[in-house]
Motif scaffolding. Structure first.
Motif, PDB file in Angstrom:
ATOM      1  N   GLN A  22       0.828  -1.211   0.000  1.00 53.64           N
ATOM      2  CA  GLN A  22       0.000   0.000   0.000  1.00 53.64           C
ATOM      3  C   GLN A  22       0.858   1.255   0.000  1.00 53.64           C
ATOM      4  O   GLN A  22       0.512   2.251  -0.656  1.00 53.64           O
ATOM      5  N   LYS A  25       2.234   1.666  -3.525  1.00 53.83           N
ATOM      6  CA  LYS A  25       1.175   2.154  -4.421  1.00 53.83           C
ATOM      7  C   LYS A  25       0.905   3.632  -4.205  1.00 53.83           C
ATOM      8  O   LYS A  25       0.723   4.398  -5.170  1.00 53.83           O
ATOM      9  N   ALA A  26       0.891   4.064  -2.941  1.00 55.01           N
ATOM     10  CA  ALA A  26       0.605   5.474  -2.642  1.00 55.01           C
ATOM     11  C   ALA A  26       1.637   6.393  -3.292  1.00 55.01           C
ATOM     12  O   ALA A  26       1.285   7.421  -3.873  1.00 55.01           O
ATOM     13  N   ASP A  29       1.298   6.264  -7.152  1.00 50.93           N
ATOM     14  CA  ASP A  29       0.122   6.986  -7.636  1.00 50.93           C
ATOM     15  C   ASP A  29       0.368   8.483  -7.802  1.00 50.93           C
ATOM     16  O   ASP A  29      -0.347   9.151  -8.553  1.00 50.93           O
ATOM     17  N   VAL A  30       1.355   9.026  -7.089  1.00 47.77           N
ATOM     18  CA  VAL A  30       1.632  10.470  -7.189  1.00 47.77           C
ATOM     19  C   VAL A  30       2.834  10.759  -8.091  1.00 47.77           C
ATOM     20  O   VAL A  30       3.360  11.866  -8.111  1.00 47.77           O
ATOM     21  N   ALA A 235      -1.793   8.624   2.152  1.00 42.57           N
ATOM     22  CA  ALA A 235      -2.100   9.181   0.832  1.00 42.57           C
ATOM     23  C   ALA A 235      -1.775  10.672   0.782  1.00 42.57           C
ATOM     24  O   ALA A 235      -1.180  11.162  -0.190  1.00 42.57           O
ATOM     25  N   ASN A 239       1.417  12.485  -1.402  1.00 39.09           N
ATOM     26  CA  ASN A 239       1.198  13.608  -2.318  1.00 39.09           C
ATOM     27  C   ASN A 239       2.083  14.794  -1.946  1.00 39.09           C
ATOM     28  O   ASN A 239       2.684  15.438  -2.819  1.00 39.09           O
TER      29      ASN A 239
END
Length: 285
Positions: A22, A25-26, A29-30, A235, A239
């Motif tokens: 996780q 992935k976080a 994703d950014v 998350a 970011n």
């Protein structure tokens, strides 16, 4: 077959693998480049060790005749724990760190740290350089709540150590322009503990904390700054970290070429002096 799958799922949760995936992935994703299970050489023992997640923003450009490699790394150690074993950060009133505070918030290669003060960048706006305005952590422990028997090991020291060692070991050669931010992500509650003005213990649940702790490493720094983040804040933190990393890389790219060349030439001259001194020492013995 379903029973076996259930057992595998329990084993995965116990070992913390879902948290690692996780986290990876976080950061992916950014827009950061992510590597899981990245190996590095321990600066203290020389052994190969593994850091859970390495998230990187990087760029390569040429200043003839050299290639300049810029990298900003977020080096993450993941720690899963049951509800009755939460992590607790011990903190004290934050001191005035003066103009050099930016150097304390990350590890860095000689070139990366040497040029950070020249960056034309509002570092106050970068989350990777921010900490609580009042309190700074100096240590972390893993509490054991209730009367249950079981694992008494405290995973806090190991997590801080792993993140700190990996962030220093992954800086690469001194002439590379690298900054590295060690991070610990926990999958449960995180608490701050400090004394109030009356000397009473205050415990507060937090989502993020910054710890400055002392552990001298061979050929590395004596002090380390590690950010501890809960999974609930992951998350948002990913970011913020990506925004900081991308801004830092862009700021390094627009520095005058003369700054890079002068810094590299100084370092190479110092290395030459060091080699001569080592050679003279060997000849005596």
């Amino acid at each position: 077959m379903s029973d076996q799958i259930d057992e595998i799922q329990k084993w995965l949760r116990k070992k913390g693998y879902p948290l690692e995936m996780q986290v990876a992935k976080a950061f992916g994703d950014v827009g950061l480049r992510v590597q899981q299970g990245h190996y590095y050489q321990d600066l203290e023992t020389g052994e190969q060790r593994e850091i859970d997640v390495l998230a990187r923003e990087f760029s390569i450009f040429r200043i003839a005749p050299r290639l300049i490699n810029i990298a900003v790394d977020v080096v993450v150690e993941c720690k899963g724990h049951p509800p009755d074993r939460p992590f607790l950060v011990f903190s004290t009133a934050k001191p005035d760190q003066g103009s050099g505070w930016r150097r304390l918030m990350c590890a860095g290669s000689r070139l990366g740290k040497g040029l950070v003060d020249y960056l034309e960048l509002d570092t106050d706006s970068l989350p990777l350089f921010k900490a609580d305005e009042e309190w700074i952590g100096y240590g972390m422990a893993q509490a054991k709540l209730g009367k249950k028997d079981g694992d008494n090991r405290d995973g806090a020291f190991g997590a801080l150590m792993q993140a700190s060692k990996a962030s220093c070991a992954l800086l690469g050669a001194p002439h590379l322009c690298t900054l590295s931010f060690p991070v610990v992500v926990v999958n449960g509650p995180l608490f701050d503990c400090h004394l109030d003005e009356q000397g009473e213990t205050v415990v507060t649940e937090v989502e993020e904390h910054v710890i400055e702790w002392a552990y001298p490493l061979p050929h590395g720094p004596a002090f380390h700054t590690v950010r501890v983040v809960t999974q609930r804040r992951l998350a948002t933190f990913a970011n913020e970290a990506a925004r900081s990393a991308k801004a830092l890389v862009e700021a390094y790219k627009v520095l005058p070429e003369s700054l890079y060349l002068n810094a590299i030439e100084r370092h190479e001259a110092e290395l030459q002096v060091q080699r001569i001194q080592e050679s003279n020492h060997d000849e005596k013995f």
